[in-house]
Design a protein around this motif. Structure first.
Motif, PDB file in Angstrom:
ATOM      1  N   ILE A  60      -5.877 -18.511  14.210  1.00 14.17           N
ATOM      2  CA  ILE A  60      -6.919 -17.566  12.939  1.00 14.17           C
ATOM      3  C   ILE A  60      -6.593 -19.284  12.056  1.00 14.17           C
ATOM      4  O   ILE A  60      -5.347 -19.309  11.150  1.00 14.17           O
ATOM      5  CB  ILE A  60      -6.971 -16.673  12.722  1.00 14.17           C
ATOM      6  CG1 ILE A  60      -7.152 -15.667  14.303  1.00 14.17           C
ATOM      7  CG2 ILE A  60      -7.712 -16.340  10.993  1.00 14.17           C
ATOM      8  CD1 ILE A  60      -7.269 -14.435  13.721  1.00 14.17           C
ATOM      9  N   PRO A  61      -7.189 -19.900  11.682  1.00 14.83           N
ATOM     10  CA  PRO A  61      -7.069 -21.462  10.876  1.00 14.83           C
ATOM     11  C   PRO A  61      -6.246 -20.394   9.667  1.00 14.83           C
ATOM     12  O   PRO A  61      -7.398 -20.079   9.020  1.00 14.83           O
ATOM     13  CB  PRO A  61      -7.990 -21.929  10.671  1.00 14.83           C
ATOM     14  CG  PRO A  61      -8.787 -21.670  11.844  1.00 14.83           C
ATOM     15  CD  PRO A  61      -8.679 -20.570  12.528  1.00 14.83           C
ATOM     16  N   ARG A  72     -14.502 -14.148   7.769  1.00 14.91           N
ATOM     17  CA  ARG A  72     -15.204 -12.366   7.603  1.00 14.91           C
ATOM     18  C   ARG A  72     -14.184 -11.411   7.800  1.00 14.91           C
ATOM     19  O   ARG A  72     -15.345 -10.270   7.549  1.00 14.91           O
ATOM     20  CB  ARG A  72     -16.064 -12.316   8.592  1.00 14.91           C
ATOM     21  CG  ARG A  72     -17.403 -13.778   8.387  1.00 14.91           C
ATOM     22  CD  ARG A  72     -18.436 -13.620   9.818  1.00 14.91           C
ATOM     23  NE  ARG A  72     -18.035 -13.865  10.906  1.00 14.91           N
ATOM     24  CZ  ARG A  72     -17.052 -15.002  11.708  1.00 14.91           C
ATOM     25  NH1 ARG A  72     -17.357 -16.483  10.695  1.00 14.91           N
ATOM     26  NH2 ARG A  72     -16.586 -15.115  12.957  1.00 14.91           N
ATOM     27  N   MET A  73     -13.109 -11.291   8.793  1.00 16.94           N
ATOM     28  CA  MET A  73     -12.588 -10.415   8.202  1.00 16.94           C
ATOM     29  C   MET A  73     -10.721 -10.562   8.028  1.00 16.94           C
ATOM     30  O   MET A  73     -10.127 -11.884   8.102  1.00 16.94           O
ATOM     31  CB  MET A  73     -12.101 -10.630   9.811  1.00 16.94           C
ATOM     32  CG  MET A  73     -11.248  -9.224  10.571  1.00 16.94           C
ATOM     33  SD  MET A  73     -11.971  -7.345  10.502  1.00 16.94           S
ATOM     34  CE  MET A  73     -10.946  -6.453  10.803  1.00 16.94           C
ATOM     35  N   TRP A  74     -10.645  -9.992   7.320  1.00 16.35           N
ATOM     36  CA  TRP A  74      -9.037  -9.739   6.086  1.00 16.35           C
ATOM     37  C   TRP A  74      -8.371  -9.741   7.163  1.00 16.35           C
ATOM     38  O   TRP A  74      -8.089  -9.193   8.424  1.00 16.35           O
ATOM     39  CB  TRP A  74      -9.894  -9.275   5.476  1.00 16.35           C
ATOM     40  CG  TRP A  74      -9.126  -7.599   5.147  1.00 16.35           C
ATOM     41  CD1 TRP A  74      -7.839  -6.784   5.813  1.00 16.35           C
ATOM     42  CD2 TRP A  74     -10.107  -6.603   6.451  1.00 16.35           C
ATOM     43  NE1 TRP A  74      -8.832  -5.249   6.520  1.00 16.35           N
ATOM     44  CE2 TRP A  74      -9.902  -5.037   6.500  1.00 16.35           C
ATOM     45  CE3 TRP A  74     -11.382  -6.994   6.246  1.00 16.35           C
ATOM     46  CZ2 TRP A  74      -9.853  -4.384   6.704  1.00 16.35           C
ATOM     47  CZ3 TRP A  74     -12.647  -5.589   6.732  1.00 16.35           C
ATOM     48  CH2 TRP A  74     -11.952  -4.680   6.443  1.00 16.35           C
ATOM     49  N   PRO A  75      -7.059 -10.919   7.148  1.00 15.03           N
ATOM     50  CA  PRO A  75      -5.844 -10.487   8.060  1.00 15.03           C
ATOM     51  C   PRO A  75      -4.770  -9.132   7.699  1.00 15.03           C
ATOM     52  O   PRO A  75      -5.099  -7.978   6.702  1.00 15.03           O
ATOM     53  CB  PRO A  75      -4.551 -10.978   6.614  1.00 15.03           C
ATOM     54  CG  PRO A  75      -5.305 -12.183   6.413  1.00 15.03           C
ATOM     55  CD  PRO A  75      -6.906 -11.799   6.087  1.00 15.03           C
ATOM     56  N   VAL A  76      -5.232  -8.270   8.299  1.00 12.70           N
ATOM     57  CA  VAL A  76      -4.170  -7.042   8.828  1.00 12.70           C
ATOM     58  C   VAL A  76      -3.024  -7.038   9.279  1.00 12.70           C
ATOM     59  O   VAL A  76      -2.492  -7.876   9.827  1.00 12.70           O
ATOM     60  CB  VAL A  76      -5.454  -6.016   9.474  1.00 12.70           C
ATOM     61  CG1 VAL A  76      -6.614  -5.842   9.213  1.00 12.70           C
ATOM     62  CG2 VAL A  76      -5.636  -6.510  11.613  1.00 12.70           C
ATOM     63  N   GLU A  77      -2.536  -5.552   9.599  1.00 11.91           N
ATOM     64  CA  GLU A  77      -0.818  -5.606   9.840  1.00 11.91           C
ATOM     65  C   GLU A  77      -1.027  -5.657  11.564  1.00 11.91           C
ATOM     66  O   GLU A  77      -1.588  -5.819  12.266  1.00 11.91           O
ATOM     67  CB  GLU A  77      -1.284  -4.091   9.706  1.00 11.91           C
ATOM     68  CG  GLU A  77      -1.736  -3.014  10.981  1.00 11.91           C
ATOM     69  CD  GLU A  77      -3.281  -2.148   9.629  1.00 11.91           C
ATOM     70  OE1 GLU A  77      -3.538  -1.793  11.220  1.00 11.91           O
ATOM     71  OE2 GLU A  77      -3.292  -2.980   9.515  1.00 11.91           O
ATOM     72  N   ALA A  78       0.357  -6.005  12.295  1.00 11.84           N
ATOM     73  CA  ALA A  78      -0.226  -6.984  13.399  1.00 11.84           C
ATOM     74  C   ALA A  78       0.022  -5.586  14.539  1.00 11.84           C
ATOM     75  O   ALA A  78       0.424  -4.419  13.981  1.00 11.84           O
ATOM     76  CB  ALA A  78       1.981  -7.047  14.246  1.00 11.84           C
ATOM     77  N   PHE A  79      -0.945  -5.509  15.597  1.00 12.53           N
ATOM     78  CA  PHE A  79      -1.526  -4.326  16.622  1.00 12.53           C
ATOM     79  C   PHE A  79      -1.391  -5.035  18.043  1.00 12.53           C
ATOM     80  O   PHE A  79      -1.364  -6.201  18.125  1.00 12.53           O
ATOM     81  CB  PHE A  79      -2.133  -3.595  16.167  1.00 12.53           C
ATOM     82  CG  PHE A  79      -3.074  -4.479  15.939  1.00 12.53           C
ATOM     83  CD1 PHE A  79      -4.536  -4.556  17.006  1.00 12.53           C
ATOM     84  CD2 PHE A  79      -3.931  -4.619  14.799  1.00 12.53           C
ATOM     85  CE1 PHE A  79      -5.565  -5.434  17.499  1.00 12.53           C
ATOM     86  CE2 PHE A  79      -5.062  -6.086  15.167  1.00 12.53           C
ATOM     87  CZ  PHE A  79      -6.193  -5.663  16.289  1.00 12.53           C
ATOM     88  N   LEU A 100     -11.798 -10.861  14.538  1.00 15.91           N
ATOM     89  CA  LEU A 100     -10.333 -11.807  14.068  1.00 15.91           C
ATOM     90  C   LEU A 100     -10.446 -12.830  15.479  1.00 15.91           C
ATOM     91  O   LEU A 100     -10.567 -13.866  15.104  1.00 15.91           O
ATOM     92  CB  LEU A 100      -9.283 -11.040  14.664  1.00 15.91           C
ATOM     93  CG  LEU A 100      -8.675 -10.229  13.547  1.00 15.91           C
ATOM     94  CD1 LEU A 100      -7.808  -9.221  13.625  1.00 15.91           C
ATOM     95  CD2 LEU A 100      -9.069 -10.926  11.731  1.00 15.91           C
ATOM     96  N   SER A 101     -11.093 -12.224  16.511  1.00 16.24           N
ATOM     97  CA  SER A 101     -11.465 -13.330  17.368  1.00 16.24           C
ATOM     98  C   SER A 101     -11.933 -14.542  17.752  1.00 16.24           C
ATOM     99  O   SER A 101     -12.586 -15.428  17.960  1.00 16.24           O
ATOM    100  CB  SER A 101     -11.394 -12.577  19.202  1.00 16.24           C
ATOM    101  OG  SER A 101     -12.110 -12.310  19.063  1.00 16.24           O
ATOM    102  N   GLU A 102     -13.392 -13.893  17.108  1.00 12.95           N
ATOM    103  CA  GLU A 102     -14.433 -15.135  16.513  1.00 12.95           C
ATOM    104  C   GLU A 102     -13.835 -15.622  15.514  1.00 12.95           C
ATOM    105  O   GLU A 102     -14.620 -16.998  15.523  1.00 12.95           O
ATOM    106  CB  GLU A 102     -15.372 -14.126  16.056  1.00 12.95           C
ATOM    107  CG  GLU A 102     -16.035 -13.350  17.348  1.00 12.95           C
ATOM    108  CD  GLU A 102     -17.192 -12.185  16.542  1.00 12.95           C
ATOM    109  OE1 GLU A 102     -17.453 -12.396  15.227  1.00 12.95           O
ATOM    110  OE2 GLU A 102     -17.653 -11.870  16.980  1.00 12.95           O
ATOM    111  N   LEU A 103     -13.081 -15.571  14.945  1.00  7.37           N
ATOM    112  CA  LEU A 103     -12.559 -16.271  14.002  1.00  7.37           C
ATOM    113  C   LEU A 103     -11.580 -17.464  14.594  1.00  7.37           C
ATOM    114  O   LEU A 103     -10.985 -18.808  13.704  1.00  7.37           O
ATOM    115  CB  LEU A 103     -11.968 -15.741  12.637  1.00  7.37           C
ATOM    116  CG  LEU A 103     -12.196 -14.621  11.749  1.00  7.37           C
ATOM    117  CD1 LEU A 103     -11.158 -13.670  10.901  1.00  7.37           C
ATOM    118  CD2 LEU A 103     -13.879 -15.085  11.168  1.00  7.37           C
TER     119      LEU A 103
END
Length: 282
Positions: A211-212, A218-225, A260-263
């Motif tokens: 993710i550049p 359009r989706m903020w960084p979130v916790e690792a999962f 996230l995958s779309e980003l």
């Protein structure tokens, strides 16, 4: 995505408290009477019912005995144990060292077919080189005052990478670009790790998206999962591991992963970002 990934554990605890209250009401007893019969302080039963006190297994047995509902105790105890596993502090998981925690994940990796990973902080464990894993686990052990069995833990973690080559597994992995530039270990360690990512990308079982960091998102960084098929999500917080099994929450994590995958960029574009990070190491 919900802001509180521990909501599954909280909801499970509330369900147990509600069930204990229903058992008391069915028995025609007051909370004070249950407390007296169990030999507790008179306020304890009320605190259990309202979720302010988590009942132990012996508390559940005493409650059911007071309400003449002993047959319901085993199911409630099983539910309580399941709730315990939903929110587990790292200090509990790592009290005997880091190696055992790595080994405890083997069965899950053997069984998973579609494994989705989002990492906003470090390179995912399955993709780590021994040197990178050693640098990372050493810092974790020091921070959490865990027993120092880093050498054994690294060997156990790296051994899990065999699932990238064995069995019928698919790995969809998303990494934030700044992970490529966040040095774990020295420049040589990072160069080796980034080169390893380039090699892994060619595996037929792996989809790696980056993710550049310089694009509007359009989706903020979130916790690792980590998403294991569609049945379990493991969320990694600073203090605890969250195990999410509630279908509605799993659906939200899958939806978040899809956003996230779309980003992310893949293939040649992803390789260019990794190569750029390598070049910056000098």
């Amino acid at each position: 995505m919900r802001t509180s990934p521990s909501s599954s554990a909280q909801q499970a605890r509330q369900g147990i408290a509600q069930r204990l209250r229903e058992i008391r009401l069915d028995a025609g007893l007051t909370a004070r009477t249950v407390a007296r019969m169990a030999g507790w302080h008179e306020s304890k039963a009320s605190k259990i019912e309202h979720g302010r006190t988590v009942p132990s297994e012996s508390d559940i047995r005493a409650w059911c005995a007071a309400c003449r509902a002993e047959d319901q105790a085993p199911e409630l105890i099983a539910a309580s144990r399941a709730a315990d596993l939903m929110y587990v502090e790292w200090k509990r998981l790592q009290r005997t060292g880091l190696r055992q925690l790595q080994l405890s994940k083997i069965k899950m990796y053997e069984q998973v077919r579609h494994f989705r990973v989002y990492c906003s902080n470090v390179v995912p464990g399955l993709f780590q080189t021994p040197a990178y894993a050693e640098a990372l686990l050493s810092s974790i052990a020091a921070f959490r005052d865990a027993p120092n069995d880093v050498t054994e833990a690294v060997a156990a973690r790296v051994a899990r990478a065999r699932f990238l080559h064995e069995g019928n597994h698919r790995f969809a992995v998303l990494v934030e670009e700044w992970v490529l530039r966040s040095r774990i270990g020295d420049a040589e360690v990072m160069a080796g790790q980034l080169g390893h990512l380039l090699a892994i990308m060619s595996l037929p079982s792996v989809s790696l998206g980056i993710i550049p960091q310089d694009d509007g998102r359009r989706m903020w960084p979130v916790e690792a999962f980590n998403i294991f098929d569609d049945t379990l999500v493991q969320v990694e917080l600073l203090t605890a591991e969250i195990n999410v099994s509630q279908p509605s929450e799993i659906a939200q994590y899958i939806r978040g992963f899809n956003h996230l995958s779309e980003l992310a960029v893949y293939g040649t574009a992803a390789r260019q970002l990794i190569a750029s990070a390598i070049a910056e190491l000098g």
